[in-house]
Write an enzyme that holds these catalytic residues in place. Structure first.
Site, PDB file in Angstrom:
ATOM      1  CG  ASP A 126      42.538  11.008  38.015  1.00 16.50           C
ATOM      2  OD1 ASP A 126      43.550  10.278  37.918  1.00 16.50           O
ATOM      3  OD2 ASP A 126      41.444  10.733  37.471  1.00 16.50           O
ATOM      4  CE1 TYR A 145      38.154  10.043  32.512  1.00 17.03           C
ATOM      5  CE2 TYR A 145      39.321  11.339  34.148  1.00 17.03           C
ATOM      6  CZ  TYR A 145      38.790  10.140  33.734  1.00 17.03           C
ATOM      7  OH  TYR A 145      38.896   9.052  34.554  1.00 17.03           O
ATOM      8  CE  LYS A 177      42.742   7.930  35.219  1.00 17.27           C
ATOM      9  NZ  LYS A 177      41.901   9.144  35.212  1.00 17.27           N
ATOM     10  CG  HIS A 198      41.493   5.291  31.066  1.00 14.12           C
ATOM     11  ND1 HIS A 198      41.148   6.560  30.684  1.00 14.12           N
ATOM     12  CD2 HIS A 198      40.657   4.988  32.077  1.00 14.12           C
ATOM     13  CE1 HIS A 198      40.149   6.999  31.440  1.00 14.12           C
ATOM     14  NE2 HIS A 198      39.833   6.060  32.291  1.00 14.12           N
TER      15      HIS A 198
HETATM   16  P1  NDP Z   1      32.921  10.712  43.052  1.00 18.24           P
HETATM   17  O1  NDP Z   1      32.801   9.691  44.116  1.00 18.24           O
HETATM   18  O2  NDP Z   1      34.059  11.637  43.067  1.00 18.24           O
HETATM   19  O3  NDP Z   1      31.541  11.504  43.044  1.00 18.24           O
HETATM   20  C1  NDP Z   1      31.357  12.670  42.300  1.00 18.24           C
HETATM   21  C2  NDP Z   1      29.940  13.201  42.572  1.00 18.24           C
HETATM   22  O4  NDP Z   1      29.801  13.519  43.951  1.00 18.24           O
HETATM   23  C3  NDP Z   1      29.617  14.444  41.806  1.00 18.24           C
HETATM   24  O5  NDP Z   1      28.267  14.327  41.406  1.00 18.24           O
HETATM   25  C4  NDP Z   1      29.770  15.564  42.831  1.00 18.24           C
HETATM   26  O6  NDP Z   1      28.867  16.605  42.533  1.00 18.24           O
HETATM   27  C5  NDP Z   1      29.420  14.882  44.124  1.00 18.24           C
HETATM   28  N1  NDP Z   1      30.173  15.343  45.311  1.00 18.24           N
HETATM   29  C6  NDP Z   1      31.511  15.556  45.400  1.00 18.24           C
HETATM   30  N2  NDP Z   1      31.862  15.886  46.653  1.00 18.24           N
HETATM   31  C7  NDP Z   1      30.727  15.893  47.389  1.00 18.24           C
HETATM   32  C8  NDP Z   1      30.452  16.169  48.746  1.00 18.24           C
HETATM   33  N3  NDP Z   1      31.409  16.504  49.612  1.00 18.24           N
HETATM   34  N4  NDP Z   1      29.158  16.082  49.161  1.00 18.24           N
HETATM   35  C9  NDP Z   1      28.188  15.747  48.300  1.00 18.24           C
HETATM   36  N5  NDP Z   1      28.392  15.473  47.002  1.00 18.24           N
HETATM   37  C10 NDP Z   1      29.659  15.548  46.548  1.00 18.24           C
HETATM   38  O7  NDP Z   1      32.845   9.888  41.698  1.00 18.24           O
HETATM   39  P2  NDP Z   1      33.454   9.969  40.227  1.00 18.24           P
HETATM   40  O8  NDP Z   1      32.898   8.794  39.534  1.00 18.24           O
HETATM   41  O9  NDP Z   1      33.245  11.302  39.654  1.00 18.24           O
HETATM   42  O10 NDP Z   1      35.014   9.670  40.418  1.00 18.24           O
HETATM   43  C11 NDP Z   1      35.949  10.660  40.754  1.00 18.24           C
HETATM   44  C12 NDP Z   1      37.091  10.711  39.758  1.00 18.24           C
HETATM   45  O11 NDP Z   1      37.701   9.438  39.584  1.00 18.24           O
HETATM   46  C13 NDP Z   1      36.696  11.112  38.330  1.00 18.24           C
HETATM   47  O12 NDP Z   1      36.456  12.493  38.196  1.00 18.24           O
HETATM   48  C14 NDP Z   1      37.900  10.641  37.563  1.00 18.24           C
HETATM   49  O13 NDP Z   1      38.956  11.573  37.712  1.00 18.24           O
HETATM   50  C15 NDP Z   1      38.226   9.318  38.275  1.00 18.24           C
HETATM   51  N6  NDP Z   1      37.628   8.131  37.605  1.00 18.24           N
HETATM   52  C16 NDP Z   1      38.478   7.234  37.003  1.00 18.24           C
HETATM   53  C17 NDP Z   1      37.992   6.123  36.341  1.00 18.24           C
HETATM   54  C18 NDP Z   1      38.943   5.177  35.689  1.00 18.24           C
HETATM   55  O14 NDP Z   1      38.510   4.363  34.860  1.00 18.24           O
HETATM   56  N7  NDP Z   1      40.214   5.217  36.004  1.00 18.24           N
HETATM   57  C19 NDP Z   1      36.533   5.844  36.266  1.00 18.24           C
HETATM   58  C20 NDP Z   1      35.730   6.801  36.995  1.00 18.24           C
HETATM   59  C21 NDP Z   1      36.273   7.896  37.633  1.00 18.24           C
HETATM   60  P3  NDP Z   1      29.371  18.156  42.447  1.00 18.24           P
HETATM   61  O15 NDP Z   1      30.395  18.226  41.374  1.00 18.24           O
HETATM   62  O16 NDP Z   1      28.126  18.899  42.115  1.00 18.24           O
HETATM   63  O17 NDP Z   1      29.914  18.463  43.809  1.00 18.24           O
END
Ligand code: NDP
Length: 324
Positions: free
Chosen positions: A56, A61, A90, A123
């Site tokens: 995604d 991004y 997006k 988006h």
């Molecule tokens: P997430 O819920 O995916 O959380 C990401 C965070 O969690 C990071 O800090 C990561 O750190 C940590 N993490 C991931 N896996 C684990 C685990 N198993 N245990 C502990 N910590 C973990 O939230 P996001 O907001 O990043 O959303 C994910 C994706 O959704 C985005 O990357 C994007 O692609 C999409 N998105 C879309 C939006 C839209 O408007 N359409 C808006 C927001 C997000 P680390 O990397 O250090 O593991």
């Protein structure tokens, strides 16, 4: 080396979407990377090795290039074919004029080196001018632009993100091509029951962003809501031999929502995909549902006076980072 098989969901246009995707919005993290280009490419290569097939991204991004490079490399190696991979990207808010959609998409194809995109999402329903002043372009005009590139075969499927129920309803009534997917924020504190039920009734797949919700830090700090050490999540983790994060990701899967967790950590990359060898019971799903507090982490209240702002208005909007 074993590859984990991720199941697929059938979309209304007959195509299939892998039931888990890798989120690649790196935000400020990207600035902290020594070499974002190389590190993200390596991570996506690793992700493909362990079984991720769905990525995604979005033009905003700035990760389309690295994802494309990794896919190209794995195809060249003979490890996968293009058809094995599903790329969601997006259209950004400043490209909402019908005639701007194709050029925005060409830019994405050019950057990624891909010759088509699997799923192209609008988006946000809100259009902006280049200086982020509100534009009066209606999202139906933008949708015509998405229909154009769909017709050309440059994108195999089209859908939307951050649309509310009324906006989705209008899209279904006035559009020629039906959206196959809706990407919205879904986690235990924002279970989105009504919007998800509406989407499912219309045969629209729901992709859940920020799936880990309050389990992880948001904006670099702890936020209210269940944490990794929450007693219910710990109890389920113990029962299934999984981590609390895996329990929450499985909760989305069991609700037929496609989670797109982001991680740049190889250990967590593997952890997040190991959720297809167990299943929660209905009452366990319902217990997790009770964490719901309608809390959004993506709430661009600085745009809330836009005529197509999709969410409820707040009393004190935060300052606009795009117009700083
Ligand atoms: P997430 O819920 O995916 O959380 C990401 C965070 O969690 C990071 O800090 C990561 O750190 C940590 N993490 C991931 N896996 C684990 C685990 N198993 N245990 C502990 N910590 C973990 O939230 P996001 O907001 O990043 O959303 C994910 C994706 O959704 C985005 O990357 C994007 O692609 C999409 N998105 C879309 C939006 C839209 O408007 N359409 C808006 C927001 C997000 P680390 O990397 O250090 O593991």
């Amino acid at each position: 080396r074993s590859t984990i098989a991720v199941p697929k969901l059938k979309m209304s246009d007959g195509r299939e979407m892998p039931a888990l995707g890798l989120g690649t919005y790196l935000g400020d993290d990207k600035n902290g990377m020594v070499s974002p280009e190389k590190e993200l490419k390596d991570l996506v290569v690793k992700a493909i090795d362990i079984g991720y097939r769905h990525f995604d991204t979005a033009s905003i991004y700035n990760t389309e290039e690295e994802i494309g490079d990794a896919i190209e490399m794995k195809i060249a190696e003979g490890a996968i074919t293009r058809e094995d991979i599903f790329v969601t990207t997006k259209l950004w808010n400043t490209k909402h004029k019908r005639e701007d959609v194709a050029s925005a998409l060409w830019n994405t194809l050019d950057k990624s080196g891909l010759d088509y995109i699997d799923l192209y999402l609008m988006h946000w329903p809100m259009g902006f001018n280049d200086d982020y002043s509100f534009s009066d372009v209606d999202f139906m005009e933008t949708w015509r632009g998405l229909e154009d590139v769909h017709k050309l075969g440059l994108v195999k499927s089209i859908g939307v993100s951050n649309f509310n129920k009324e906006q989705l309803q209008r899209l279904l009534e006035e559009g020629s091509v039906r959206p196959v997917a809706l990407q919205i924020e879904v986690h235990p504190q924002l279970i989105q029951e009504q919007l998800i039920n509406f989407a499912f009734a219309e045969n629209i797949i729901v992709m859940g962003y920020s799936p880990l919700g309050s389990l992880v830090e948001r904006f670099g700090r702890r936020v209210p809501g269940p944490k990794m050490e929450d007693p219910l999540l710990m109890e389920l983790a113990l029962k299934y031999g999984k981590s609390p994060a895996q329990i929450v990701l499985r909760w989305l899967v069991d609700r037929n929502v496609v989670p797109i967790p982001k991680t740049v950590n190889p250990k967590r990359l593997l952890e997040n995909i190991k959720i297809f060898d167990f299943k929660l019971e209905q009452d366990e799903i319902e217990k997790i549902n009770r964490f719901n507090s309608n809390t959004r982490y993506t709430e661009p209240s600085f745009w809330q006076t836009h005529p197509h702002y999709p969410f409820e208005q707040v009393k004190e909007p935060i300052p606009d980072p795009f117009r700083a």
